[in-house]
Motif scaffolding. Structure first.
Motif, mmCIF file in Angstrom:
data_model
loop_
_atom_site.group_PDB
_atom_site.id
_atom_site.type_symbol
_atom_site.label_atom_id
_atom_site.label_comp_id
_atom_site.label_asym_id
_atom_site.label_seq_id
_atom_site.Cartn_x
_atom_site.Cartn_y
_atom_site.Cartn_z
ATOM 1 N N SER A 180 0.843 -1.190 0.000
ATOM 2 C CA SER A 180 0.000 0.000 0.000
ATOM 3 C C SER A 180 0.885 1.249 0.000
ATOM 4 C CB SER A 180 -0.885 0.015 1.245
ATOM 5 O OG SER A 180 -0.084 0.171 2.410
ATOM 6 N N LEU A 181 0.266 2.399 -0.281
ATOM 7 C CA LEU A 181 1.017 3.651 -0.260
ATOM 8 C C LEU A 181 1.615 3.900 1.121
ATOM 9 C CD1 LEU A 181 1.902 6.276 -1.638
ATOM 10 C CD2 LEU A 181 -0.296 7.280 -0.963
ATOM 11 N N GLY A 182 0.864 3.591 2.168
ATOM 12 C CA GLY A 182 1.371 3.770 3.525
ATOM 13 C C GLY A 182 2.609 2.934 3.793
ATOM 14 N N GLU A 183 2.596 1.671 3.309
ATOM 15 C CA GLU A 183 3.765 0.817 3.483
ATOM 16 C C GLU A 183 4.968 1.363 2.727
ATOM 17 O OE1 GLU A 183 4.395 -1.949 5.272
ATOM 18 O OE2 GLU A 183 2.480 -1.668 6.282
ATOM 19 N N MET A 184 4.744 1.840 1.504
ATOM 20 C CA MET A 184 5.849 2.388 0.714
ATOM 21 C C MET A 184 6.412 3.660 1.335
ATOM 22 S SD MET A 184 4.835 1.909 -3.281
ATOM 23 C CE MET A 184 3.178 1.294 -3.473
ATOM 24 N N VAL A 208 0.011 9.886 9.421
ATOM 25 C CA VAL A 208 -1.224 9.097 9.530
ATOM 26 C C VAL A 208 -1.149 7.855 8.656
ATOM 27 C CG1 VAL A 208 -3.698 9.073 9.014
ATOM 28 C CG2 VAL A 208 -2.690 11.021 10.206
ATOM 29 N N ILE A 209 -0.765 8.010 7.383
ATOM 30 C CA ILE A 209 -0.797 6.853 6.475
ATOM 31 C C ILE A 209 0.314 5.852 6.786
ATOM 32 C CG2 ILE A 209 -1.851 8.214 4.636
ATOM 33 C CD1 ILE A 209 0.858 8.136 3.186
ATOM 34 N N THR A 210 1.376 6.315 7.488
ATOM 35 C CA THR A 210 2.453 5.388 7.854
ATOM 36 C C THR A 210 2.338 4.925 9.298
ATOM 37 O OG1 THR A 210 3.950 7.193 8.503
ATOM 38 C CG2 THR A 210 4.040 6.453 6.202
ATOM 39 N N ARG A 211 1.265 5.352 9.976
ATOM 40 C CA ARG A 211 1.039 4.995 11.376
ATOM 41 C C ARG A 211 2.195 5.448 12.277
ATOM 42 N NH1 ARG A 211 -1.629 -1.112 10.872
ATOM 43 N NH2 ARG A 211 -3.336 -0.490 9.473
ATOM 44 N N GLY A 212 2.629 6.666 12.048
ATOM 45 C CA GLY A 212 3.634 7.281 12.913
ATOM 46 C C GLY A 212 5.065 6.853 12.659
ATOM 47 N N ALA A 213 5.360 6.302 11.475
ATOM 48 C CA ALA A 213 6.734 5.875 11.180
ATOM 49 C C ALA A 213 7.673 7.078 11.168
ATOM 50 C CB ALA A 213 6.778 5.155 9.840
#
Length: 551
Positions: free
Chosen positions: A210-214, A274-279
């Motif tokens: 997903s975009l968040g993972e990338m 948000v999309i990376t869950r705080g990475a």
């Protein structure tokens, strides 16, 4: 449009046509860039712009690229290549309409607004095309990507050569509008070449991420670099230099607009969080992003001014010839990176370090030239350095961050272009204004400076405001033979030459900083066993691990 199928060799039947259509599209961008560079002196004379204002207009030719490549890179898999190409074509046409609207009867601020807006739309179209061209060519030629991507990006210096030749050939006979409008010719050609074609589907989604993972390896750290530049763009380009000229409301020139601008930058960082869950992001990618911001200011910021500066130190026609020479060097050398890497056994980081040294020597040499022969030597050295910066930095991201390479490369390209728009272009314009004014004061010509001051002072970031020479008065003085100039006019011309030389020496600080970063990275990679290309394992593709490039 239907999806094109691949034959047994992995190449679509219309692959070469799409390749050359992409080549022509980027060539159109290069033509427009070079012709615009050649019109800076004309705009100064017609509208009385300061060097800072010209730098802001030139910078807009890169700022929009950031939005085009990042937004386009995110949505291309959703809407397809064809729709983005249509959007880019329409934006190129709209850019011409807006840019060609200013007239001599307009006020300075109105002319500035139209030229800035038209140039921004032009760069937005260019960024959209880049978001299409890179993954498209990579998909079309999966077995020989490096070779064909080099061919694709050789179109940029080719376009700059054509544009500079146009201004050199017809500059004294055609209006600036007639010259600038010529970039519509390759625009129409690439539109026709793409028309009716089928496109392959991008393989960007093949990883199943997903975009968040990338985006996780970009994270909050990487997003903060882009967010800061977005803040500067909103505050300076949209606020202090445009909106403040359209309204008398204190809102646009007070802390309220600055606060709104901060929200834009913070909002981007918050979205990534948000999309990376705080990475947090990877520290190395953060360093590469920062370095690429400096690199963009150096390479393209200098490109946007080098013809003007060389033309000031020497003559305008010689400045154009040197610009053509430097672009031809880049065009030829872009085909040699594979040979250099293999024959000289240089890692990408080592190549970047060597390029920084060439850039330092080239800029210091250019600052001291007194004749065309020495100028050719200086530009030869500088061109060797600047040619490999941009693609090699993208290669490092692709090598070390395979899980996020495509997205990170788009963000990195956006950071580089936005840096040119907010730092490199305006910064060099401000430096030239400042160093020219300081030379006039130091040589006892303060009264001349005061009597020929621009209606708008020059101010950039947190540096002190300076009185800038009026562009019209300066260009009129430069057109006269030395024997025909008054003492004041001669002082203005000599001060601009001195200011141009000092600007190039100031510019050399950037590759010095880059060389320091690359040297430290060389030591880092040596400490971990050397520079290696990383790959995605099946476990990482499924999201089970951050991999060796993770944090």
């Amino acid at each position: 449009m239907t999806a094109a199928t691949l034959d047994d060799s992995g190449i679509a039947p219309n692959a070469k046509r799409l390749l050359w259509a992409g080549f022509t599209a980027i060539l159109a961008a290069g033509v427009g860039f070079a012709i615009r560079n050649g019109t800076l002196a004309t705009w100064s004379q017609q509208f009385g712009f300061t060097n800072l204002q010209n730098g802001l207009i030139g910078g807009a030719g890169f700022s929009g690229f950031c939005f085009g490549i990042i937004i386009g890179g995110v949505i291309v898999d959703k809407i397809g290549y064809g729709k983005l190409i249509i959007s880019a074509f329409l934006l190129h046409v709209l850019s011409a309409i807006v840019t060609l609207m200013p007239t001599s009867e307009m006020g300075q601020q109105s002319a500035f607004l139209l030229l800035f807006s038209g140039t921004f739309i032009f760069s937005l179209a260019n960024g959209t095309l880049e978001a299409v061209a890179n993954p498209l060519v990579a998909t079309l030629f999966p077995k020989n990507r490096t070779h064909y991507l080099n061919i694709l990006h050789a179109s940029w210096p080719a376009g700059m050569i054509i544009g500079a030749l146009i201004t050199l050939a017809v500059g004294n006979h055609w209006s600036w509008k007639a010259q600038l409008g010529l970039y519509l010719l390759p625009t129409v050609v690439y539109g026709l070449m793409f028309f009716g074609q089928s496109f392959p589907k991008s393989d960007a989604s093949a990883k199943g991420l997903s975009l968040g993972e990338m985006m996780k390896e970009v994270g909050i750290l990487g997003a903060s670099v882009a967010g800061f530049l977005l803040y500067l763009f909103t505050r300076d380009a949209l606020g202090a230099n445009i909106l403040a000229g359209l309204t008398q409301s204190d809102f646009f020139v007070s802390g309220a607009w600055n606060g709104l601008s901060m929200l834009v930058g913070i909002g981007f960082v918050a979205w990534v969080a948000v999309i990376t869950r705080g990475a947090i992001g990877h520290w190395l990618l953060f360093v590469l992003f920062l370095t690429h911001a400096v690199l963009g200011s150096l390479e393209l910021g200098t490109d946007s001014w080098i013809e003007n500066i060389n033309g000031t130190i020497l003559t305008p026609s010689e400045g154009k010839i040197l610009f053509i020479f430097a672009s031809a060097m880049m065009f030829g050398l872009r085909f040699c990176s594979h040979w250099i890497e293999n024959k000289l056994k240089l890692s990408p980081i080592a190549l970047l370090f060597v390029c920084s040294i060439f850039a330092i020597v080239g800029l210091f040499s250019a600052a001291g030239v007194n004749g065309i022969t020495a100028a050719f030597g200086a530009m030869f050295i500088y061109s060797i350095g600047k040619t490999f910066f941009w693609p090699t930095m993208l290669a490092v991201v692709g090598d070390r961050f395979p899980r996020t390479g495509a997205v990170a490369m788009s963000i990195m390209g956006g950071i580089g272009m936005l840096s040119v728009g907010q730092l490199g272009g305006p910064g060099l314009g401000y430096a030239k204004d400042r160093f020219t004014a300081e030379h006039m004061v130091a040589t006892g010509h303060s009264e001349v400076l005061e009597s020929h001051r621009s209606e708008k002072p020059s101010k950039w970031l947190g540096f002190s405001e300076v009185t800038a020479l009026d562009g019209k008065a300066l260009e009129e003085a430069k057109k006269l033979a030395e024997s025909e100039r008054s003492a004041g006019q001669q002082a203005m011309v000599e001060s601009e030459i001195a200011g141009s030389r000092k600007t190039l020496r100031f510019d050399a600080i950037l590759p010095i900083g880059m060389a320091t970063v690359y040297l430290l990275l060389l030591l880092y990679f040596k400490s971990i066993g050397g520079y290696k290309v990383l790959t995605i394992t099946p476990e990482e593709a499924s999201g089970g691990s951050q991999g060796p490039a993770g944090y």
